[in-house]
Design a protein around this motif. Structure first.
Motif, PDB file in Angstrom:
ATOM      1  N   LEU A 164       6.121  -6.399  -2.228  1.00 45.14           N
ATOM      2  CA  LEU A 164       6.525  -5.835  -3.519  1.00 45.14           C
ATOM      3  C   LEU A 164       6.045  -6.714  -4.666  1.00 45.14           C
ATOM      4  CD1 LEU A 164      10.153  -4.619  -2.691  1.00 45.14           C
ATOM      5  CD2 LEU A 164       8.142  -3.199  -3.179  1.00 45.14           C
ATOM      6  N   VAL A 165       6.178  -8.030  -4.499  1.00 49.98           N
ATOM      7  CA  VAL A 165       5.728  -8.947  -5.561  1.00 49.98           C
ATOM      8  C   VAL A 165       4.224  -8.816  -5.724  1.00 49.98           C
ATOM      9  CG1 VAL A 165       5.514 -11.373  -6.218  1.00 49.98           C
ATOM     10  CG2 VAL A 165       7.633 -10.552  -5.171  1.00 49.98           C
ATOM     11  N   MET A 166       3.553  -8.633  -4.610  1.00 47.10           N
ATOM     12  CA  MET A 166       2.088  -8.484  -4.625  1.00 47.10           C
ATOM     13  C   MET A 166       1.710  -7.233  -5.407  1.00 47.10           C
ATOM     14  SD  MET A 166      -0.202  -8.599  -1.243  1.00 47.10           S
ATOM     15  CE  MET A 166      -1.421  -7.328  -0.973  1.00 47.10           C
ATOM     16  N   PHE A 167       2.467  -6.156  -5.215  1.00 47.93           N
ATOM     17  CA  PHE A 167       2.170  -4.933  -5.975  1.00 47.93           C
ATOM     18  C   PHE A 167       2.423  -5.166  -7.455  1.00 47.93           C
ATOM     19  CE2 PHE A 167       1.403  -0.570  -6.702  1.00 47.93           C
ATOM     20  CZ  PHE A 167       2.219  -0.240  -7.783  1.00 47.93           C
ATOM     21  N   ALA A 168       3.548  -5.825  -7.754  1.00 46.97           N
ATOM     22  CA  ALA A 168       3.891  -6.071  -9.161  1.00 46.97           C
ATOM     23  C   ALA A 168       2.800  -6.903  -9.823  1.00 46.97           C
ATOM     24  CB  ALA A 168       5.229  -6.799  -9.243  1.00 46.97           C
ATOM     25  N   ARG A 169       2.207  -7.781  -9.069  1.00 44.41           N
ATOM     26  CA  ARG A 169       1.171  -8.653  -9.618  1.00 44.41           C
ATOM     27  C   ARG A 169      -0.074  -7.867  -9.990  1.00 44.41           C
ATOM     28  NH1 ARG A 169      -0.463 -13.098 -12.189  1.00 44.41           N
ATOM     29  NH2 ARG A 169      -2.537 -13.770 -11.537  1.00 44.41           N
ATOM     30  N   THR A 227       0.817  -1.219   0.000  1.00 38.65           N
ATOM     31  CA  THR A 227       0.000   0.000   0.000  1.00 38.65           C
ATOM     32  C   THR A 227       0.846   1.262   0.000  1.00 38.65           C
ATOM     33  OG1 THR A 227      -1.541  -1.251   1.353  1.00 38.65           O
ATOM     34  CG2 THR A 227      -1.939   1.115   1.189  1.00 38.65           C
ATOM     35  N   TYR A 228       1.901   1.293   0.840  1.00 35.77           N
ATOM     36  CA  TYR A 228       2.629   2.561   1.048  1.00 35.77           C
ATOM     37  C   TYR A 228       4.047   2.560   0.507  1.00 35.77           C
ATOM     38  CZ  TYR A 228      -1.220   3.545   4.254  1.00 35.77           C
ATOM     39  OH  TYR A 228      -2.466   3.757   4.798  1.00 35.77           O
ATOM     40  N   GLY A 229       4.547   1.426   0.005  1.00 38.41           N
ATOM     41  CA  GLY A 229       5.943   1.401  -0.445  1.00 38.41           C
ATOM     42  C   GLY A 229       6.858   0.869   0.640  1.00 38.41           C
ATOM     43  N   THR A 230       8.179   0.945   0.367  1.00 31.38           N
ATOM     44  CA  THR A 230       9.126   0.217   1.226  1.00 31.38           C
ATOM     45  C   THR A 230       9.617   1.027   2.430  1.00 31.38           C
ATOM     46  OG1 THR A 230      10.903   1.025  -0.167  1.00 31.38           O
ATOM     47  CG2 THR A 230      10.041  -1.184  -0.670  1.00 31.38           C
TER      48      THR A 230
END
Ligand SMILES: O=C(O)CCCC[C@@H]1SC[C@@H]2NC(=O)N[C@@H]21
Ligand code: NA
Length: 580
Positions: free
Chosen positions: A298-303, A79-82
């Motif tokens: 991160l992988v979830m966001f990429a997906r 949601t918010y980044g790393t």
């Protein structure tokens, strides 16, 4: 999530979940029937003080790495980044200070409960207050830990809700009650391995299904998910390098320095040096756990490449990835429940220990070992049942589970850290100051927390969000949500106070306790140095003598001298009069 595209489990998935529960009960049974067969509190609560640093370090991680982190951290990164990843910087001082300050103090006093320290340094009243605060903190936290996996799975997969809560609670109560701290530590070791395996599986499959590492990296980069170093000093900013890297240190100290669950593990080590080693070994494993959770986000966001604000989106993502790979959904469910079980069992065991050592034993000095052990087991069981009730209470709170857990540590763990710090670093602090400090620290902590809830100014969420509704046939409709919880005008005065980032709660409440504690101590007559119980103060400014001073000629036991000598070689000796 409409039922048509709910993900279901194959038989093999349930089998893997059952194997996890059975293995945990098996370990509990083994320690109930081997060794001293859990007939003394020394064995049941302290694992005979004979543990090595590897199991202790894995158990230290498992205690505060629950399903909350497995679900909450990926959701945070997605949601918010790393930005949250910077909490890893807090692990350096957050583990060095426990290793070189708290462990030596607690270990050389040969305590069973961390709160015995408060009676030695201050008074019985301070010890009781510390114990009760700890009990509140762990009971509420336990509820969040049981609630998270069960409700998350139910929301996405129709996984039997109360069946899972009952299965988790009862299995956990069973092996904790049967096998004591030895069983809790060794099940933690097993469960930590399952935890890492489950997360790794999701990452590997997720990357592969999203088109490989380079494709994932490209989408992350385009989606601006890699947060830079945010050095914004504003304490109302929810996550910055300061709130996570510095505020996080106090969160870590409240857990790895003075929390009974962790202190009990340090005290169960066979020597002080083993305990310090176990604390050092936590660092790489905790960084690995943090990295796995962040990469999963991160992988979830990429997906999905968009941010869907569905509280259990992580579970949806996992089931989406692992669907059709028989056994992997079961592995992730086992991972989720391993995270929960290893935390809840540590909570049960530490709650039973402090209730026994701090609240019951002092009133029944003549109690036999057998009765004391039986009562400890009854306590572990009753805390288990209380935990199920707390799971339901959590359901009613409905905040982000990660934020909820971290707030609990800030509101209740921060003042406890302040109380211990007052005793260990300030020789002139007295009991009146300690009680007044703790009381005011808790009052301010609740004031800020309730204030932030009532005025809805919980720290502003930095990134705008758009909502994507996943339709029944996976069509997506994107709507741009009105940014309801972003306070456009900068809050002023009290409202600004209420919008303090929850990552500062631990530090803020710790300092409140110390400040008030010192003021009241000076007003009521500070403690004289000679009145302080030997070994309860760490001389911050004091000289660091080259060797261990033997107190009033009493010869240290041979093995203690040996372990002390080893310890000295491990790090500079601290001036101590060993406890008489
Ligand atoms: O996972 C949980 O149950 C609680 C959330 C994490 C608690 C803190 S955050 C810093 C440290 N790292 C962990 O993995 N746990 C603790
Ligand atoms: Na855990």
């Amino acid at each position: 999530m409409d039922p048509s595209n709910q993900k279901h489990f194959e038989v093999v998935d349930y089998v893997i979940f059952a194997v996890l529960l059975a293995a945990s009960v098996g370990i509990g049974l083994y320690y109930a029937l081997s060794g001293g067969r859990q007939r003394t509190t020394q064995e049941f609560l302290m694992a005979d003080r004979n543990m090595g640093c590897i199991p202790v370090s894995l158990s230290l991680i498992a205690s505060f790495q629950s399903a909350v982190a497995i679900i909450g951290v990926p959701a945070e990164i997605y949601t918010y980044g790393t930005q949250y990843w910077f909490i890893g910087c807090a692990y350096i001082l957050g583990l060095l200070i426990p290793a070189h300050v708290f462990i030596p103090v607690f270990y050389r006093l040969r305590l069973s409960s961390a709160y015995q320290y408060l009676e030695l340094r201050f008074s019985k009243a301070v010890r009781i207050c510390g114990t009760l605060t700890f009990i509140c903190q762990m009971v509420i936290y336990m509820g969040v830990c049981v609630y998270t996996p069960a409700f998350a799975l139910n929301a996405v997969t129709g996984f039997e809700l109360w069946g899972a809560v009952l299965a988790t609670g009862l299995v956990c109560t069973l092996y904790t009650t049967m096998g004591g701290l030895k069983a809790v530590i060794w099940t933690d070791v097993f469960q930590t391995v399952v935890m890492f395996a489950g997360q790794l599986a999701v990452i590997v499959v997720g990357v592969q299904k999203t088109g490989g590492v380079s494709e994932v990296w490209r989408k992350i980069w385009e989606g601006d998910r890699i947060s830079g170093l945010d050095l914004n000093p504003d304490p109302t900013e929810r996550h910055t390098f300061w709130t996570l890297g510095v505020g996080g240190i106090f969160l870590m100290l409240s857990l790895y320095g003075v929390n009974q669950a962790q202190v009990q593990r340090y005290l169960s080590s066979r020597t002080e040096k083993e305990a310090v080693r176990s604390c050092y070994l936590v660092f790489p494993s905790l960084q690995l756990a943090l990295a796995l959770s962040c990469v999963m986000g991160l992988v979830m966001f990429a997906r999905y490449s968009v941010v869907v604000r569905f509280i259990f989106m992580v579970i949806y993502f996992v089931m989406d990835m692992l669907q059709g790979l028989p056994g992997l959904p079961g592995l992730f469910v086992a991972c989720l429940f391993s995270a929960a079980l290893s935390t809840i069992s540590s909570a049960f065991n530490s709650l039973a220990t402090v209730t026994m050592e701090d609240l019951i034993k002092p009133h029944f000095p003549a109690m036999t070992e057998a009765r004391a052990t039986l009562l400890s087991k009854a306590l572990a069981m009753s805390y288990g049942l209380l935990c199920l009730a707390m799971a339901y209470v959590t359901h009613l709170m409905g905040d982000s589970v990660l934020q909820m857990a971290l707030k609990i540590f800030g509101i209740l763990g921060g003042p406890i850290l302040g109380l211990f710090s007052l005793g260990i670093f300030f020789p002139w602090a007295n009991s009146t100051g300690a009680v007044a400090g703790l009381g005011s620290g808790l009052a301010v902590a609740f004031w800020v927390a309730v204030g932030s809830i009532l005025s809805h100014t919980s720290a502003r969420s930095p990134t705008p969000e758009c909502r994507v509704l996943l339709g029944p046939d996976n069509t997506t409709t994107t709507i741009h949500a009105t940014l309801s919880n972003v306070t456009l005008s900068r809050p002023s005065g009290l409202k600004r106070f209420y919008s303090l980032s929850y990552m500062w709660y631990s530090a803020f409440n710790c300092f409140t306790v110390i400040l008030i504690g010192l003021i009241i101590s000076f007003l009521t007559g500070p403690t004289k140095k000679e009145d302080v119980h030997p070994g309860t103060v760490y001389p911050l400014l004091g000289k660091l003598p080259s060797q261990q001073k033997e107190s009033n000629g009493s010869v240290l036991q041979q093995e203690e001298r040996q372990s002390q000598a080893e310890t000295e070689s491990f790090f500079p000796a601290v001036e101590y009069e060993t406890a008489v």
